[in-house]
Write an enzyme that holds these catalytic residues in place. Structure first.
Site, PDB file in Angstrom:
ATOM      1  N   HIS A 185      13.149 -18.054 -24.011  1.00  0.00           N
ATOM      2  CA  HIS A 185      12.592 -19.298 -24.534  1.00  0.00           C
ATOM      3  C   HIS A 185      13.252 -20.439 -23.772  1.00  0.00           C
ATOM      4  CE1 HIS A 185      11.839 -22.540 -27.454  1.00  0.00           C
ATOM      5  NE2 HIS A 185      10.932 -21.764 -28.033  1.00  0.00           N
ATOM      6  N   LYS A 289      12.387 -20.410 -39.252  1.00  0.00           N
ATOM      7  CA  LYS A 289      11.709 -19.133 -39.024  1.00  0.00           C
ATOM      8  C   LYS A 289      12.084 -18.088 -40.081  1.00  0.00           C
ATOM      9  CE  LYS A 289      11.711 -19.814 -33.992  1.00  0.00           C
ATOM     10  NZ  LYS A 289      10.323 -20.208 -33.762  1.00  0.00           N
ATOM     11  N   CYS A 429       6.656 -21.856 -25.196  1.00  0.00           N
ATOM     12  CA  CYS A 429       7.955 -22.276 -24.653  1.00  0.00           C
ATOM     13  C   CYS A 429       8.569 -21.188 -23.778  1.00  0.00           C
ATOM     14  CB  CYS A 429       8.918 -22.678 -25.762  1.00  0.00           C
ATOM     15  SG  CYS A 429       8.398 -24.142 -26.675  1.00  0.00           S
TER      16      CYS A 429
END
Length: 471
Positions: A185, A289, A429
């Site tokens: 990421h 998350k 990303c």
């Protein structure tokens, strides 16, 4: 004592407690025939740790996942675009919050909103206690040796930047090497680019295997040298869903004297996490998350590693003594938490930890494995669909990044949204990873604990309809 004369919360609430060892039960194998039939694995004893403090969970019973927990998430009970029932499959980006977390946020803001660590009045003391309890809950959740090893950050990105700028600024120099991968990421790539540019260190990248499904561990071993100072890798990819062989990576990295940082943003929400067993030097994750609020995450670091790191940002709260020309600094974690922290968000994260602990993280892992496998199989049954990453048995996340031949993923996600189905599109990303796969972008469906097999079926049926329209 803190420089303002008040006692630091860590001295009151945390006395170097060592957490008990984690009890982990392995998941039972599930046949392909069982997928889609039942995702209620209540017969499997949950993973849990002995909490350092009493749980504030609403119930001691273990809930059945999927349909059994949907009532805990009021946002899911709505219709969008007029009459379409919302099917939320963008959990790899942000999960939803259960009532327990929403209530914790409301109680703080309505009942004891105050700053922490600084006042001695009732509201300040209550806020400080709740804030530090959230740290202890998080430490217990990941089996840290002590809550002093948990630093609250704005998110995983902030945690990685903290390490790259603090430890990196002190220990990296010309001739040193930092090893990342093409699958990172941007949060675990750009901070190391900046650190290497500032220090003169060299950034190196582990490639994918030839089939593009995993990191090339042979190349990793060849790239690792005595000049390697840091290995920073994703534990579970937010595109491929593959799981890093952490035992091998940590063992090989430590052999050459390198530190290891693991980006666990996708793994902590869905599997038992024991930072002591992982063996890394730092672990980062983010609250949004894992059923928690946005604006809060954590960096875990081994105590001895945190102690040798200088401050990254300066200001109030992270100091010991301040003079006009110099300052001395508080020990970790306060050293890395300058200014007023995200108090409500940290308390909300603590409530999210309570909620997940109550479900049992081994149950969560089993459920995600089953539902993710079902999603993977259903997607591959659609003509023209390519799913990226390894087969379900080797995945560490239920997410599936995919493309449909001849259709742009943004068009797919837009038309799916018209049907009430929320999926992601773009590069997630991870632009270098997409380039390595030979694509510019992908669509991604990522279920979580409150999704069901019937929602997967509805998603795939809608996908087929969208493909028919767009083709």
């Amino acid at each position: 004592m803190a420089s303002n004369g008040t006692t630091r919360s860590h001295e009151v609430l945390e006395t170097g407690n060592r957490l008990p060892p984690t009890r982990v039960l392995r998941s039972r194998p599930v046949s392909a025939q069982q997928r889609g039939l039942s995702y209620r694995r209540s017969a499997v004893a949950p993973y849990e740790t002995e909490p350092m403090i009493a749980s504030t969970s609403a119930s001691d019973s273990r809930k059945q996942l999927g349909e059994g927990v949907r009532a805990d998430f009021p946002i899911l009970d709505q219709r969008v675009h007029g009459d379409k029932q919302l099917i939320y499959l963008d959990n790899g980006a942000t999960s939803q919050k259960p009532k327990l977390v929403l209530e914790a946020l409301r109680e703080y803001n309505e009942g004891y909103n105050s700053n922490v660590h600084r006042g001695v009045h009732y509201l300040a003391a209550k806020a400080t206690t709740a804030y530090e309890e959230a740290r202890s809950k998080t430490a217990s959740f990941i089996n840290a040796r002590s809550s002093r090893e948990v630093v609250f950050t704005a998110n995983a990105t902030a945690g990685i930047n903290l390490v790259a700028q603090s430890w990196g600024r002190k220990f990296l120099g010309p001739g040193d090497e930092v090893l990342v991968s093409v699958a990172e990421h941007h949060s675990n790539l750009v901070p190391w680019q900046l650190a290497c540019q500032a220090t003169g260190a060299t950034l190196k990248h582990v490639p994918l295997t030839k089939d593009g499904r995993d990191l090339d561990m042979q190349a990793f071993a060849e790239l690792l040298t005595p000049r390697t100072k840091v290995v920073a890798l994703v534990h579970v990819s937010n595109v491929l869903g593959n799981v890093l062989d952490t035992n091998y990576v940590v063992e090989q990295a430590h052999k050459v004297g390198a530190k290891v940082l693991l980006d666990c943003s996708q793994s902590v929400p869905g599997r038992p996490t024991d930072v002591q067993a992982l063996g890394a030097d730092w672990v980062v994750a983010t609250g949004h998350k894992m059923c928690g609020p946005t604006g809060i995450g954590f960096l875990w670091g081994r105590a001895e590693v945190l102690e040798e790191m200088p401050p990254f940002l300066g200001g109030g709260e992270m100091i010991e003594h301040v003079y006009l020309d110099h300052s001395t600094y508080a020990p970790p974690p306060s050293r890395f938490e300058p200014g007023t922290p995200a108090i409500a968000e940290a308390i909300g994260l603590g409530a999210a930890v309570d909620y997940l602990q109550d479900l049992g993280m081994q149950n969560v892992h089993d459920f995600e494995h089953d539902l993710g496998g079902y999603l993977h199989d259903r997607l591959l049954s659609v003509d023209g669909v390519t799913v990226y990453g390894p087969e379900p048995e080797r995945r560490g996340s239920p997410l599936c990044a995919f493309n449909v031949e001849g259709i742009h993923p943004t068009d797919l996600s837009t038309f799916l949204d018209f049907e009430g189905i929320a999926v992601r599109s773009g590069h997630h990303c991870c632009q270098p990873l997409h380039h390595a796969l030979g694509i510019n972008s992908s669509a991604r469906a990522s279920p979580y604990i409150y999704n069901t097999a019937s929602e997967v079926d509805d998603f795939v049926d809608a996908l087929k309809g969208v493909i028919a329209i767009l083709k």
